[in-house]
Design a protein around this motif. Structure first.
Motif, PDB file in Angstrom:
ATOM      1  N   ALA A   1      -4.695 -32.623   5.676  1.00  0.00           N
ATOM      2  CA  ALA A   1      -3.796 -32.788   6.938  1.00  0.00           C
ATOM      3  C   ALA A   1      -4.211 -33.959   7.835  1.00  0.00           C
ATOM      4  O   ALA A   1      -3.380 -34.396   8.717  1.00  0.00           O
TER       5      ALA A   1
ATOM      6  N   ASP B   1      -7.505 -28.806   6.056  1.00  0.00           N
ATOM      7  CA  ASP B   1      -7.799 -29.646   7.165  1.00  0.00           C
ATOM      8  C   ASP B   1      -8.095 -30.995   7.051  1.00  0.00           C
ATOM      9  O   ASP B   1      -7.507 -31.925   7.837  1.00  0.00           O
TER      10      ASP B   1
ATOM     11  N   ARG C   1       0.893 -39.935   7.249  1.00  0.00           N
ATOM     12  CA  ARG C   1       1.098 -39.095   6.616  1.00  0.00           C
ATOM     13  C   ARG C   1       1.695 -39.296   5.366  1.00  0.00           C
ATOM     14  O   ARG C   1       1.544 -38.769   4.119  1.00  0.00           O
TER      15      ARG C   1
ATOM     16  N   ARG D   1      -1.097 -22.946   9.037  1.00  0.00           N
ATOM     17  CA  ARG D   1      -1.736 -23.917   9.766  1.00  0.00           C
ATOM     18  C   ARG D   1      -1.437 -25.570   9.645  1.00  0.00           C
ATOM     19  O   ARG D   1      -1.687 -26.131  10.891  1.00  0.00           O
ATOM     20  N   HIS D   2      -0.762 -25.453   8.549  1.00  0.00           N
ATOM     21  CA  HIS D   2      -0.206 -27.039   8.455  1.00  0.00           C
ATOM     22  C   HIS D   2       1.131 -27.052   7.965  1.00  0.00           C
ATOM     23  O   HIS D   2       1.585 -27.138   6.740  1.00  0.00           O
TER      24      HIS D   2
ATOM     25  N   GLN E   1       3.533 -28.785   8.171  1.00  0.00           N
ATOM     26  CA  GLN E   1       4.533 -29.976   7.622  1.00  0.00           C
ATOM     27  C   GLN E   1       3.762 -30.569   6.389  1.00  0.00           C
ATOM     28  O   GLN E   1       4.429 -31.386   5.856  1.00  0.00           O
ATOM     29  N   LEU E   2       2.870 -29.981   5.867  1.00  0.00           N
ATOM     30  CA  LEU E   2       2.038 -30.241   4.860  1.00  0.00           C
ATOM     31  C   LEU E   2       2.966 -30.023   3.363  1.00  0.00           C
ATOM     32  O   LEU E   2       3.247 -28.638   3.184  1.00  0.00           O
TER      33      LEU E   2
END
Length: 445
Positions: free
Chosen positions: A54, A51, A59, A89-90, A92-93
């Motif tokens: 992110a 979290d 970014r 949950r992420h 695009q990471l």
């Protein structure tokens, strides 16, 4: 320290203009997870780390998150499901990962392979390379060595001008219970690694290697010396590892070996993650505790004397100055919002404002007085009220001030690829130096 941002200093004399400024490779290293159940403390910590990562904005301040293996405590599908849910949950990471010995804890890697296959599609990871390896005989009166097709989770990527080699020292092992740590490369991966290093030298690009443990932890003594010697001769800039469970830096004059503390099993202080950078000829590293608020700053040039490549020169340490005794200082700042300001100073001298010169680099030409021995870079959050240590972060280095004879010939280490040349305690970088953990101090969990 004043609440008001310092005034910009005058531009350095004869500074080049219009020259493109490089972007350093920057990645975040989240240590061994050892996931067991969704409600365990390490699972909560891992989700909190993701979290926080992110939330970094913009970014493009870092390139990827590295997971160095030992993702699951027992290598079970239910444990990888925790990791998959956290990553989902992420979406695009960007993530890069390899297996560790605990991912083969039960003597097989079927559940890891299934988990990784899902990431190949969702995260654009490279699929494993399938190589045929001899396996030791089992219960046969005749010593015949059957063959098996073994996936190797290795990959080669060029990122920000750095050749990143992800090396799997777990899958080529025999995976037998009772055999203990069974780190191997296997002949095919060894050849792949050697050829990749030769090509990098021909292309004139720096190399960073990502693996689970030191080369000195390979099971076969010949492999330990061969791989460690290969890294040393090739001048690999950085080997980033897990396994130790504590933060550690070891530098043999050519290669910086960096290990980050475990998220799952550790006695090394606050949980968090490491931030590493390769900025031209300079390699830098610092640990970010999860409970330390933004911002976070890392000096990416010049090099600190403890991790500078030898033989040292003004060019390869980033200490190449211009007239009037100025040196270029570069830093990256991670935060959820851009900092109010970033400035630097030599020792306890005057602060000089740094300017954002690329998407991720702050830079200043810093006056360097005779006898100076320390550089500080400080980043200040927009919410800072002008007092207190929170919302202000400082990185400190001791640059190289005495340079080697350019004809200095370094001797190959007696134990290449080991922790023998480790740096002593370096609290400013998050290194305690006490080697608390199961793999050196023999601690039990």
């Amino acid at each position: 320290m004043d609440e008001t941002a310092p005034m910009p200093h005058e531009p350095p004399p004869n500074a080049a203009s219009g020259t493109p400024t490089r972007e350093p490779l920057v990645f975040l290293h989240v240590g061994d997870l050892h996931l067991t159940t969704p409600d365990a403390r390490n699972a909560d910590d891992f989700r909190a780390i993701l979290d926080q990562i992110a939330a970094i904005a913009p970014r493009h301040l870092f390139d990827f998150v590295y997971l160095p293996g030992d993702l699951a405590e027992n290598g079970w599908a239910c444990e990888y499901a925790i990791l998959a849910d956290a990553l989902a949950r992420h979406p695009q990471l960007p993530v890069r990962l390899i297996p560790g010995d605990h991912d083969r804890q039960q003597g097989a890697m079927d559940d890891f392979q299934a988990f990784h296959a899902g990431l190949v599609a969702s995260r654009a990871l490279e699929p494993p390379r399938i190589w045929t390896l001899d396996q030791p005989p089992v219960g046969s009166p005749v010593e015949t060595w059957p063959t098996a097709e073994i996936p190797h989770y290795c990959a080669c990527e060029d990122i920000r001008g750095v050749r990143c080699l992800f090396v799997d020292i777990v899958s080529p092992g025999y995976g037998r219970k009772g055999i203990g740590l069974d780190f191997r490369l296997g002949p095919h991966q060894t050849l792949w690694l050697s050829e990749a290093l030769v090509r990098a030298a021909e292309d004139g690009v720096p190399v960073a290697v990502f693996m689970h443990a030191y080369p000195d932890d390979l099971r076969e003594p010949d492999d330990r010396a061969d791989v460690g010697g290969l890294f040393w001769e090739a001048g690999v800039r950085l080997v980033e590892m897990g396994h130790t469970h504590y933060n550690e830096l070891a530098h043999d004059g050519r290669t910086l070996y960096a290990a980050a503390r475990s998220v799952g099993q550790n006695e090394d202080g606050s949980v968090g993650y490491a931030v590493s950078a390769i900025d031209g000829p300079v390699t830098s590293w610092r640990f970010k505790p999860l409970d330390r608020p933004w911002p976070f700053v890392l000096i990416t040039s010049p090099a600190d004397r403890r991790v500078a490549t030898r033989p040292t020169s003004k060019r390869n340490t980033g200490m190449k100055g211009i007239k009037r005794g100025r040196i270029k200082v570069r830093a990256v700042v991670l935060s959820e919002v851009p900092p109010k300001y970033v400035h630097c100073r030599a020792g306890t001298g005057a602060w000089h404002l740094m300017t954002l010169v690329t998407g991720r680099v702050y830079e200043a030409w810093l006056p360097w007085p005779k006898g100076a021995s320390e550089i500080q870079v400080e980043a200040v959050h927009p919410d800072w009220k002008g007092h207190g240590p929170d919302l202000v972060d400082t990185d400190v280095i001791e640059p190289v001030t005495v340079f080697d004879d350019p004809d200095l010939a370094l001797s190959i280490p007696t134990k290449p690829g080991s922790d023998v040349p480790r740096v002593d305690a370096w609290p400013e970088k998050g290194v305690r130096g006490d080697q608390l953990g199961p793999n050196r101090a023999g601690r039990k969990w």
